[in-house]
Structures are given as structure tokens and as C-alpha cells.
Design a protein around this motif. Structure first.
Motif, PDB file in Angstrom:
ATOM      1  N   GLY A  31      37.657  44.650  30.424  1.00 51.30           N
ATOM      2  CA  GLY A  31      37.015  45.769  31.108  1.00 51.30           C
ATOM      3  C   GLY A  31      37.425  45.789  32.558  1.00 51.30           C
ATOM      4  O   GLY A  31      38.582  45.532  32.897  1.00 51.30           O
ATOM      5  N   ASP A  32      36.462  46.056  33.441  1.00 48.28           N
ATOM      6  CA  ASP A  32      36.761  46.104  34.864  1.00 48.28           C
ATOM      7  C   ASP A  32      36.828  44.688  35.445  1.00 48.28           C
ATOM      8  O   ASP A  32      36.884  43.703  34.707  1.00 48.28           O
ATOM      9  N   ALA A  33      36.799  44.581  36.746  1.00 48.57           N
ATOM     10  CA  ALA A  33      37.010  43.288  37.404  1.00 48.57           C
ATOM     11  C   ALA A  33      35.893  42.283  37.168  1.00 48.57           C
ATOM     12  O   ALA A  33      36.026  41.112  37.513  1.00 48.57           O
ATOM     13  N   ARG A  34      34.767  42.726  36.557  1.00 46.02           N
ATOM     14  CA  ARG A  34      33.739  41.760  36.178  1.00 46.02           C
ATOM     15  C   ARG A  34      34.195  40.880  35.020  1.00 46.02           C
ATOM     16  O   ARG A  34      33.669  39.794  34.805  1.00 46.02           O
ATOM     17  N   SER A  35      35.167  41.360  34.253  1.00 43.09           N
ATOM     18  CA  SER A  35      35.720  40.587  33.147  1.00 43.09           C
ATOM     19  C   SER A  35      36.547  39.427  33.680  1.00 43.09           C
ATOM     20  O   SER A  35      37.429  39.609  34.524  1.00 43.09           O
ATOM     21  N   LYS A  36      36.273  38.234  33.203  1.00 44.45           N
ATOM     22  CA  LYS A  36      37.054  37.070  33.625  1.00 44.45           C
ATOM     23  C   LYS A  36      38.514  37.234  33.237  1.00 44.45           C
ATOM     24  O   LYS A  36      39.417  36.803  33.970  1.00 44.45           O
ATOM     25  N   GLN A  37      38.759  37.850  32.073  1.00 42.00           N
ATOM     26  CA  GLN A  37      40.138  38.061  31.625  1.00 42.00           C
ATOM     27  C   GLN A  37      40.872  38.980  32.602  1.00 42.00           C
ATOM     28  O   GLN A  37      41.998  38.698  33.015  1.00 42.00           O
ATOM     29  N   THR A  38      40.217  40.070  32.979  1.00 46.66           N
ATOM     30  CA  THR A  38      40.829  41.046  33.882  1.00 46.66           C
ATOM     31  C   THR A  38      41.031  40.460  35.271  1.00 46.66           C
ATOM     32  O   THR A  38      42.122  40.571  35.859  1.00 46.66           O
ATOM     33  N   ALA A  39      39.990  39.841  35.799  1.00 47.15           N
ATOM     34  CA  ALA A  39      40.065  39.301  37.155  1.00 47.15           C
ATOM     35  C   ALA A  39      41.161  38.241  37.278  1.00 47.15           C
ATOM     36  O   ALA A  39      41.909  38.225  38.265  1.00 47.15           O
ATOM     37  N   PHE A  40      41.263  37.372  36.287  1.00 40.36           N
ATOM     38  CA  PHE A  40      42.271  36.307  36.337  1.00 40.36           C
ATOM     39  C   PHE A  40      43.677  36.897  36.295  1.00 40.36           C
ATOM     40  O   PHE A  40      44.562  36.490  37.064  1.00 40.36           O
ATOM     41  N   LEU A  45      44.676  39.883  37.214  1.00 43.50           N
ATOM     42  CA  LEU A  45      44.986  40.582  38.460  1.00 43.50           C
ATOM     43  C   LEU A  45      45.249  39.605  39.600  1.00 43.50           C
ATOM     44  O   LEU A  45      46.151  39.818  40.422  1.00 43.50           O
ATOM     45  N   ASP A  46      44.479  38.531  39.650  1.00 39.84           N
ATOM     46  CA  ASP A  46      44.716  37.511  40.688  1.00 39.84           C
ATOM     47  C   ASP A  46      46.081  36.869  40.529  1.00 39.84           C
ATOM     48  O   ASP A  46      46.793  36.614  41.516  1.00 39.84           O
ATOM     49  N   LEU A  47      46.466  36.593  39.271  1.00 40.18           N
ATOM     50  CA  LEU A  47      47.786  36.008  39.031  1.00 40.18           C
ATOM     51  C   LEU A  47      48.893  36.970  39.444  1.00 40.18           C
ATOM     52  O   LEU A  47      49.889  36.576  40.062  1.00 40.18           O
ATOM     53  N   ALA A  48      48.723  38.247  39.109  1.00 40.46           N
ATOM     54  CA  ALA A  48      49.745  39.238  39.444  1.00 40.46           C
ATOM     55  C   ALA A  48      49.877  39.414  40.950  1.00 40.46           C
ATOM     56  O   ALA A  48      50.973  39.674  41.467  1.00 40.46           O
ATOM     57  N   ARG A  49      48.765  39.251  41.679  1.00 40.27           N
ATOM     58  CA  ARG A  49      48.791  39.394  43.133  1.00 40.27           C
ATOM     59  C   ARG A  49      49.181  38.104  43.838  1.00 40.27           C
ATOM     60  O   ARG A  49      49.361  38.084  45.062  1.00 40.27           O
ATOM     61  N   ALA A  69      55.155  39.442  37.403  1.00 40.47           N
ATOM     62  CA  ALA A  69      54.685  38.490  38.412  1.00 40.47           C
ATOM     63  C   ALA A  69      53.691  37.492  37.844  1.00 40.47           C
ATOM     64  O   ALA A  69      53.383  36.487  38.493  1.00 40.47           O
ATOM     65  N   ILE A  70      53.208  37.740  36.652  1.00 42.69           N
ATOM     66  CA  ILE A  70      52.216  36.841  36.048  1.00 42.69           C
ATOM     67  C   ILE A  70      52.916  35.635  35.432  1.00 42.69           C
ATOM     68  O   ILE A  70      53.750  35.783  34.534  1.00 42.69           O
ATOM     69  N   PRO A  71      52.588  34.422  35.868  1.00 46.02           N
ATOM     70  CA  PRO A  71      53.171  33.223  35.256  1.00 46.02           C
ATOM     71  C   PRO A  71      52.650  33.061  33.827  1.00 46.02           C
ATOM     72  O   PRO A  71      51.476  33.336  33.544  1.00 46.02           O
ATOM     73  N   THR A  72      53.523  32.611  32.945  1.00 45.57           N
ATOM     74  CA  THR A  72      53.132  32.393  31.561  1.00 45.57           C
ATOM     75  C   THR A  72      53.634  31.030  31.088  1.00 45.57           C
ATOM     76  O   THR A  72      54.544  30.448  31.681  1.00 45.57           O
ATOM     77  N   CYS A  73      53.004  30.537  30.023  1.00 40.73           N
ATOM     78  CA  CYS A  73      53.440  29.286  29.414  1.00 40.73           C
ATOM     79  C   CYS A  73      52.819  29.192  28.025  1.00 40.73           C
ATOM     80  O   CYS A  73      51.996  30.029  27.644  1.00 40.73           O
ATOM     81  N   THR A  74      53.197  28.180  27.272  1.00 39.36           N
ATOM     82  CA  THR A  74      52.560  27.912  25.995  1.00 39.36           C
ATOM     83  C   THR A  74      51.364  26.995  26.223  1.00 39.36           C
ATOM     84  O   THR A  74      51.234  26.380  27.285  1.00 39.36           O
ATOM     85  N   THR A 128      47.243  35.521  44.229  1.00 38.32           N
ATOM     86  CA  THR A 128      46.104  34.963  44.969  1.00 38.32           C
ATOM     87  C   THR A 128      45.421  33.828  44.220  1.00 38.32           C
ATOM     88  O   THR A 128      44.420  33.294  44.686  1.00 38.32           O
ATOM     89  N   ARG A 129      45.951  33.478  43.084  1.00 40.99           N
ATOM     90  CA  ARG A 129      45.363  32.415  42.275  1.00 40.99           C
ATOM     91  C   ARG A 129      46.466  31.725  41.504  1.00 40.99           C
ATOM     92  O   ARG A 129      47.448  32.349  41.095  1.00 40.99           O
ATOM     93  N   THR A 130      46.337  30.429  41.304  1.00 38.95           N
ATOM     94  CA  THR A 130      47.332  29.693  40.543  1.00 38.95           C
ATOM     95  C   THR A 130      46.918  29.618  39.074  1.00 38.95           C
ATOM     96  O   THR A 130      45.747  29.750  38.735  1.00 38.95           O
ATOM     97  N   GLY A 131      47.897  29.380  38.228  1.00 40.44           N
ATOM     98  CA  GLY A 131      47.630  29.270  36.800  1.00 40.44           C
ATOM     99  C   GLY A 131      48.662  30.049  36.012  1.00 40.44           C
ATOM    100  O   GLY A 131      49.683  30.494  36.555  1.00 40.44           O
ATOM    101  N   ALA A 132      48.406  30.198  34.719  1.00 44.32           N
ATOM    102  CA  ALA A 132      49.323  30.913  33.841  1.00 44.32           C
ATOM    103  C   ALA A 132      48.563  31.407  32.625  1.00 44.32           C
ATOM    104  O   ALA A 132      47.489  30.905  32.299  1.00 44.32           O
ATOM    105  N   LEU A 133      49.129  32.397  31.968  1.00 43.61           N
ATOM    106  CA  LEU A 133      48.550  32.927  30.737  1.00 43.61           C
ATOM    107  C   LEU A 133      49.394  32.491  29.550  1.00 43.61           C
ATOM    108  O   LEU A 133      50.627  32.463  29.623  1.00 43.61           O
ATOM    109  N   PHE A 134      48.719  32.192  28.449  1.00 39.27           N
ATOM    110  CA  PHE A 134      49.404  31.636  27.287  1.00 39.27           C
ATOM    111  C   PHE A 134      50.142  32.710  26.494  1.00 39.27           C
ATOM    112  O   PHE A 134      49.585  33.765  26.184  1.00 39.27           O
TER     113      PHE A 134
END
Length: 276
Positions: free
Chosen positions: A148-157, A159-163, A227-232, A165-171
């Protein structure tokens, strides 16, 4: 209908509150602190849960509260809410998760028993067992990633990765059936008007990886998906996690008029925050 939303300050809980209020229900809510404007409640405290529900006397309780890292909230808290619902005669809808399953290439039906392989899934499976035993008339909604909107942890994470402003990766290899919180909330409230009992899958019809969901989210918000980091999962070092979990929501789509839209159709740009 007097409705109590446990976890009203969360993304899903707040959408249930909004839709129930719009439909004319008298809505109360709980949160972990009073700062949210809702009644403060620690659902790990059985006596506090019973006292609050006894005072509100809701006809419907929607339990959308959870903490993925805390057994007592997910499992014990769910049992406490179920005990209070049974004592007051309230209809209970408990929000569960696809995390109860171990993962496999073929979709899971509504009636398949839990096969958890990590702590969160085990806690949600324990919650299902307790709720079913205590309140056999309850509805247990198994869902997937809530977007959903930025209240969603999935969405917020994402967007932060794309910008950056946050470290991490999506599987890239963790597959789920994401669903917008609005669609899920509408389905929950419609289920409350039926005589359905037991487990029901309510998830999106479109299976995709967390990485693909993040890229779609970024693109929808005008950001660079690349711009979003990804990994397995193996590359992340996070250990044993279920990979491919697809929920078959045929029963829900047959029973309900609420559409469970593909996430590529329902994902929208978050509204700009109001000016200070």
C-alpha cells in the motif's frame, strides 16, 4: 456493528478502522501506547485484554496485532484475544500469515495444516491452533505481503532502498502473493458479515519475488528500479526461510464480492505529506 480493531495503529489495522467507520460501524481500537490516540493495550497481558474487551463489548474483533520477532505477542497475545472474545460472545477475525507454511512450488489451499520452518511462522501457527481451539467460530485469514502506501513496511523499505537512504537488499528467490491493505481490509470486513468459520486464504492472485515487488514499487513512485540492491536468501546469510509460498485464494474470491486485485493493478503512489 461495534467493532474493536486490535492493532489499530498499524498499517492493516488503520485501514480496517477507516473502512469500518466509513460503513457506519462504531469502531474502537488498541495500540501499544496511548500516543497513537487508541486505547493502550499489551495483548500479552491476559487480564488487561479481558478487561478492555469486557468494557467495550464489541460485536466484532479484528486482531491485526503482531510483532514478527516476538512469540508472546504473536502467539500468547492471539490466545488472550480469543479467550476474551469467547467470554464476551464477540465474532473474532484473526489475521494470520503465509509464514505458517514451509514453501513449495505448488500453491497452498485454505485447509492445509501449518508446516513452519522459522520462528515467526511457528508463532503464527501456534496462534492459529490457540484461536481455533478457544473460538471455533473464528475466521483465520491467512494473507501474504501487505502493501500500500508508505505505512506498509514492504513499500517503505523498497523506497528507502531505491533512494539509497537505507542499507539492505530484496530477495530474488522469495516468492509471495502480495495484496494491498485496502483490498485485504475490505475482505476482512465482508467476511464478518458471512457465517464462514475456519481458515481462509486472502492473498493477491499475482505471485512475485520480493525483488520484483520492490522494483515495481520504485518504478510506480518515479524511482529507478535498478537502484534497489537484490540478492538470494542464501546470499543474505539469514538462514532458513521459506522461499516459494503461493496461497490459493479461490475460496475467498468465490465467497466474496471484494476484488483481490493483482498488485500491479492496485499499487499506487503514496500521497504527499501535508505541509507543516
Amino acid at each position: 456493528m461495534r467493532t474493536l480493531v486490535v492493532g489499530a495503529s498499524g498499517h492493516l489495522g488503520s485501514e480496517v478502522v477507516r473502512l469500518a467507520s466509513a460503513a457506519g460501524s462504531e469502531v474502537s481500537g488498541t495500540a501499544t501506547t496511548a500516543a497513537t490516540g487508541w486505547s493502550p493495550l499489551d495483548i500479552r497481558d491476559r487480564f488487561a485484554v479481558h478487561a478492555l474487551i469486557l468494557s467495550v463489548r464489541p460485536e466484532l474483533i479484528v486482531n491485526a496485532a503482531y510483532r514478527a520477532t516476538e512469540w508472546a505477542t504473536c502467539a500468547d497475545g492471539a490466545a488472550n484475544v480469543a479467550l476474551a472474545a469467547a467470554a464476551t460472545g464477540a465474532r473474532l477475525i484473526h489475521v494470520s500469515s503465509d509464514a505458517v507454511h514451509a514453501g513449495r512450488p505448488t500453491p497452498y489451499g485454505d485447509d492445509e495444516p501449518p508446516t513452519p520452518i522459522y520462528a515467526y511462522g511457528a508463532a503464527k501457527a501456534a496462534a492459529e491452533t490457540a484461536v481455533t481451539a478457544i473460538t471455533p467460530t473464528a475466521i483465520l485469514v491467512r494473507t501474504s505481503l501487505i502493501t500500500g502506501d508508505a505505512r506498509s513496511k514492504q513499500t517503505a523499505f523498497a523506497l528507502d532502498l531505491a533512494r539509497g537512504t537505507r542499507t539492505g537488499a530484496l530477495f530474488t528467490d522469495e516468492i509471495r502473493c502480495p495484496l494491498d491493505a485496502i483490498d485485504l481490509s475490505a475482505a476482512i470486513l465482508e467476511l464478518a458479515t458471512t457465517d464462514y468459520t475456519g481458515v481462509i486464504n486472502v492473498a493477491g492472485p499475482q505471485a512475485m519475488s520480493r525483488a520484483d515487488l520492490g522494483r515495481l514499487t520504485a518504478a510506480t513512485h518515479g524511482l529507478d528500479p535498478a537502484a534497489i540492491p537484490t540478492c538470494t536468501v542464501a546470499e543474505s546469510g539469514l538462514g532458513n526461510r521459506p522461499l516459494d509460498i503461493r496461497l490459493d485464494s479461490t475460496r475467498a474470491t468465490t465467497l466474496l464480492t471484494t476484488p483481490l486485485r493483482p498488485i500491479s493493478e492496485s499499487i499506487t503512489v503514496s500521497p504527499a505529506p501535508p505541509p507543516h
